[in-house]
Design a protein around this motif. Sequence first.
Motif, PDB file in Angstrom:
ATOM      1  N   ARG A   1       0.851  -1.188   0.000  1.00  0.00           N
ATOM      2  CA  ARG A   1       0.000   0.000   0.000  1.00  0.00           C
ATOM      3  C   ARG A   1       0.890   1.242   0.000  1.00  0.00           C
ATOM      4  N   VAL A   2       0.901   1.959  -1.106  1.00  0.00           N
ATOM      5  CA  VAL A   2       1.720   3.164  -1.221  1.00  0.00           C
ATOM      6  C   VAL A   2       1.295   4.171  -0.155  1.00  0.00           C
ATOM      7  N   GLY A   3       2.266   4.706   0.578  1.00  0.00           N
ATOM      8  CA  GLY A   3       2.002   5.667   1.648  1.00  0.00           C
ATOM      9  C   GLY A   3       1.858   5.030   3.015  1.00  0.00           C
ATOM     10  N   SER A   4       1.819   3.706   3.079  1.00  0.00           N
ATOM     11  CA  SER A   4       1.703   3.014   4.366  1.00  0.00           C
ATOM     12  C   SER A   4       3.023   3.120   5.128  1.00  0.00           C
ATOM     13  N   PRO A   5       2.951   3.289   6.457  1.00  0.00           N
ATOM     14  CA  PRO A   5       4.199   3.321   7.237  1.00  0.00           C
ATOM     15  C   PRO A   5       4.934   1.981   7.218  1.00  0.00           C
TER      16      PRO A   5
ATOM     17  N   SER B   1      -0.291  -0.023  -6.786  1.00  0.00           N
ATOM     18  CA  SER B   1      -1.454  -0.901  -6.883  1.00  0.00           C
ATOM     19  C   SER B   1      -2.522  -0.576  -5.846  1.00  0.00           C
ATOM     20  N   PHE B   2      -2.097  -0.130  -4.656  1.00  0.00           N
ATOM     21  CA  PHE B   2      -3.017   0.202  -3.577  1.00  0.00           C
ATOM     22  C   PHE B   2      -2.494   1.443  -2.872  1.00  0.00           C
ATOM     23  N   ALA B   3      -3.410   2.275  -2.388  1.00  0.00           N
ATOM     24  CA  ALA B   3      -3.054   3.444  -1.592  1.00  0.00           C
ATOM     25  C   ALA B   3      -3.419   3.162  -0.142  1.00  0.00           C
ATOM     26  N   TYR B   4      -2.646   3.729   0.764  1.00  0.00           N
ATOM     27  CA  TYR B   4      -2.865   3.548   2.204  1.00  0.00           C
ATOM     28  C   TYR B   4      -4.027   4.386   2.651  1.00  0.00           C
TER      29      TYR B   4
END
Length: 185
Positions: free
Chosen positions: A89-93, A182-185
């Motif tokens: 998840r892009v942006g996930s810590p 593929s996925f955003a946070y």
Amino acid sequence: MKLERLAIPEIVKITPARFGDARGYFSEVFKDEWFRKNVSDTTFIQDNQSLSSTVGTVRGLHFQLDPFAQGKLVRCTAGAIFDVAVDIRVGSPTFGRWVGVELTPENGDQLWIPPGFAHGFATLLPDSVIFYKVTAPYSAAHDRGLLWNDSEIGIDWPLETGQAVLSEKDKVQPRLADLPPSFAY
């Protein structure tokens, strides 16, 4: 049922209670109301099962894009596997981090992997059977993957690289650095 949130808190290890005697045991391995209340308010639409006959078989790392992104509840009913989830998840810590657990019929553990994670496993014993519930059907057009041994992710697989038995598809999956968002946070 016992619940343990792992180093990536969205990934949950579930250990169903077992009640046994000299004959064996009984266990409720899935309870919809308990799962919705304690893990995720989601609906499972399909059960899948796979057999991997050879030790060192690696399946994954796989995921599906929206609108067919899958949450998976995975357990091993024969043999043993090392089950892995990678946060994509892009942006996930915890982006690019992984968690892994050993699933066996003896420990009865299950792993919840929500959408937004790549999933894979390696077999530790011959004739390993994996049973998993999914929240969306398979869609070849939305099927994607991530290279199982990407050094940037650094999964500590319990096998040597040369021991891995892979499909042709899994041998050529992209590295995390080359994976389109593929996925955003």
